[in-house]
Design a protein around this motif. Sequence first.
Motif, short mmCIF file in Angstrom:
data_model
loop_
_atom_site.label_atom_id
_atom_site.label_comp_id
_atom_site.label_asym_id
_atom_site.label_seq_id
_atom_site.Cartn_x
_atom_site.Cartn_y
_atom_site.Cartn_z
N ARG A 1 -5.44 5.51 2.61
CA ARG A 1 -4.50 4.22 2.05
C ARG A 1 -5.02 3.98 0.76
NH1 ARG A 1 -3.18 -1.21 5.01
NH2 ARG A 1 -2.06 0.44 6.71
N PHE B 1 1.11 -1.13 -0.07
CA PHE B 1 0.08 0.03 -0.03
C PHE B 1 0.86 1.44 0.06
CE2 PHE B 1 0.83 -0.84 4.30
CZ PHE B 1 1.18 0.29 4.86
N GLU C 1 0.28 5.16 1.87
CA GLU C 1 -0.60 5.85 2.84
C GLU C 1 -0.14 7.14 2.62
OE1 GLU C 1 -2.60 4.23 6.34
OE2 GLU C 1 -0.74 4.70 7.17
#
Length: 871
Positions: A465, A452, A454
Motif C-alpha cells: 500500500r 491510498f 494498493e
Amino acid sequence: MIGRTLSHYKILEKLGSGGMGDVYLAEDTQLDRKVAFKILPPEMAEDEKLRERFKREAKAIAALDHPNIVQVFSVEEAEGIHFITMQLVQGETLKTLLPKDGLPLSKFFDIAIPLADAVAAAHQEGITHRDLKPDNLMVSEDGRVKVLDFGLAKPTGGVSGAGSVSELRTAARTEVGVIVGTLNYMSPEQAQGKSMDARSDIFSLGIVLYEMLTGRRPFGGETSAEVLSSIIKDAPPPVTTTKREVPRELARLIQRCLVKEPGRRLQSALDLRNELEELKKDRDLGRHRTPASTWIMRGAAVAGLLAVVAFLWNLVPGERIPRFVNAVQVTSAVGVEEYPAWSPDAQILAYQSNQSGNWDIWVAPIGGEPLNRTGDYEGDDRLPSWSPDGSRIAFLSARDGGGVYEMSALAGTPRKVSSVNALYTSRPQWSADGDELSYSGIEILDADEPVFVEIVSLRGDESRRIPLPELPNLVWDLSWSPDGRFLAFVDAGGSTETAEVTRLGVLRLSDGEVLFRTDGRTNDRSPNWSSDGRTLYFVSNRGGAMDLWAQPLAEDRTAIDPPAPLTTGMGFRNVQLSPDEIRLAYSKGRPVSNAFRISLSAERPVTWADAEQLSFDQAFVEFLDISQDGDRLLVSSDRAGNPDLWLMFLQTGELRQLTTDIAPDWNPRWSPDERDIAFYSHRSGNRDIWIMPASGGSSRQLTRNDDEDWLLSWSHDGTKVAYLSSRGMKPWVVPADGGEPRQLREYAVDFALEWSPDGKWLAFVGEADLGPYVWRVPVEGGEPERLTKGQVRTFRWARDGKKIYYLGRGDRAGTIWELSLEDGSEHPLTDFVGRRGSLGGLGLSTDGRDLYFTWEEDLGDIWVMDVTDER
C-alpha cells in the motif's frame, strides 16, 4: 497570493489570467503607485527554459514603446517567484463597452485607428500578438486605447519570419500544428494549427472591427466545432447587411481583413491604420458613400459540422500525429453507458451501464450484441478493466460488503480481490504481465492517512500500500504506465466522482512521490498512456467542451510542454485507447439539468402536467435563486462550457451571463436588498466565497484559506454570509463587507445551510450523529432542534419563515416536501412520475408564490473511432 508582499510589491487582488501567468493588482511601496503584477505559475517557474521564455516575453513587450500598448516596468524575482510589473490601466474592456448593436462610426474610428496603430507598431518590432479580442483591449478613463496581454505573442521577424518556431510558449503550444488564442477570434491558419505570422493578427483585427460596428461576430455556431468550421470555410455577410450607414469602403476594408488565404488578405496593420485614417477623413468631410440598398453576400457557406479537428503538435519529422476518423456508435440503450475498456485484440469492449436499473458490467463485440456479465447481482458493479491476456475482467462491486473483484471474461463467478475495510474509488488497473492489480481507495478506519493506492498480487496474498497523505480528497481514474513505474490518476478535489474541478497527477511507485501535471483549475479526467509512456492523453474542458488533450512527458514524467488539444467540441465523458493505439473508445453524452416552476397554491401534489419548464439547454443547471418579485432567476449553468452564473428574465426567457472566469462559479444567492450576489468559486485555487454587484462588474473574494468554503446563505439584514467549510464540515460566518470569519456552530453539516428570514435561527441538514434531517439552532446559541421526520437532501425557508420546503432523501427521494413550523406537519408537494431523470440534488428556491427546482437527466453512449497517423 492575496495580501502577500514580494520585494517591495504588496499584492492586493487578482485581476485575471493572461499568457504565461496570473495578473494581480499590487502596490509598489517604494514609488507609492499601483501596478499590474504578472506572476509565472510555480509549475512553469521550475523549468529553466520556461523562465527564460517568460523574461523574453517581458522584454518583447518592453520594446513596444507605444502610447496604445501597456507599458512594462520591470522583470524581477523574489522568494523564488518570477514576475513582471506593468502599467495599471484604469478603465473598461472593449467587451464591456460594446453595445449590442455596435458602436457609432465616430466612436468606432476613435478606437479602431489607435488599435490598428498599436498592432502595426508591434509588427514593426517583429512581434505578433496572436490573441487580439475585445477582452484584451482596454479603453482607459481618459479614452485612450490600450492593447493588453501579449502573453501569446512571439517574435516573427515580420512577415518574412512566417513559419518560425515560437520562442514564447504560453498556456497553449505555439509552434506549427498547435492551436493558440481564443476560439471566436482566430484566423483560419490559427484554427487549423498551421504556420502563422503577422497576417493572422490582421484576420483577428477584422473580427474585432466587424463586432465593433455590428455588435455581432462574423463567424458563429452553437458549438466550438461549428465556430471553427465557420472561421475556416464560411464567408461572413458584409457589415452593411446589419448596419446600412457604414460606408461601403469601410465594409470592403473589413472584408479584406477576413479573407481566408493569408496571401490574399490585407497584408499589414500599417496599411489598415492608413486606410482607416483616410476613411475617417472622408467621413469628416462628408465624402463617404453608403449603400443604396441592403444587399447580402452569399459566400461559400459550407453546411456540416467539424465533429473532430485533429490539432497537430510536436511536429518533428517521423513523429506520430494522431487523427480520429470513422466514428461508430456501439451502444444505444436508455440510460448511461460509460467507462469503456478494450480487450487486448481491440475487438470487444467492456463497459458499465445502468440500463437495468443498477450499474452492471456489459461486454459488446464491435458490431455485435451486448451481454450483461453481472446481471446476477442486483447491486452496483462498475468500472471494468480487461486483463492483458484477455481472459479476465476486473471491476468494483458493492457485493459482499464491497471491494475489488475479478471474473472470467466469458462466464463464471466473480472472485473478491481486496480484503481491507475501505471505499474503493478507481477502475482497477492490471500490470503488464497480468499478475498484479492496482486500485485506489479511502481507508474508512484511518483518519490520518485515509487515501491510498494498493497493489495486490493475484498469484498470492502479497500486497503493498502507498499512502497519499497530501491527497485528502478522492482519487479516480488510475492508469498504469507501460513500464510499470508510474500510475496516472485524477485528484477529484472534492467529495464525488462528479467533481467539476480536478487535478491530473502522476504517482512514482518507487518512492510514492506525486507529480501534478495540471493546476486544478479545470476538469481533467480519464488519463491514458501512450505505448512508449512519453505522452499522457486525457479528457479536459480547458478548451470549452470535454475534449481529448495530449501532454508530452520527459523520462522522469515531468511535463515537457503545456498540453495540446487533439479534438474539439466532442463532449467526452471518458475515453480509452486500444492497446495498439489504433482505436479510441469513448462515452459521449452528459448530465443535463434544467429549471422548472410549480405553484404553491395547489391543493394536491402537483404532477408534470402542472409544472412549467423554464430552461431548455443541453447544459447543467445546478443551483438557482429567485428574486423577490419572481421575475429574475439566478442560475449556475455550464451552457457556455464552464459553470458560470447567469441571470434569467422569466418574462422574456432572456439569459444574461454574469461571470466568465475560467474557474467554475456556483450557488448564486441574492442579497436581501438584491444589490449583490454571493457565490462560491474555485478562482483562487480552492473553493472560496465571493461577492459581485447584481448589475455586473468585478467580484471580490470574501474568504481566503486552504479549506473548501461553499453552500452559503445571507443573514436577513445582508450584513453577514454563513457558509459551510470543509474544516470538519462546520458552519462559519463572515461579514459581507470583509473581515475575519468565525465558526458559527460545532455541529457537522451535510449539504445544506440556511439562515431564517427573521435572522433568529440557523437551519441545516445534519451529519454524523444528528442524521440527515433539518435541524435548527438559535443564532445566539442553544441546542439543535430536529424539525423534519423524513430525511432531507436540501431545503429552503418560506419567505415568511413559517414553512420549510425540502427535497426528500431515502424513502422520500424524488419528492418535494413541505414542513409546517406551526404544527409540525409534513406532506408531499409533488408526485412526479412518467419522466426520465430525478430531482436535482441542490437546486431549490421560492419567492413565496411559486417553488423553483431543477430536474436532472443523464445520457451516455459508447462510440468508437479509428486512430490514423500523419507524418
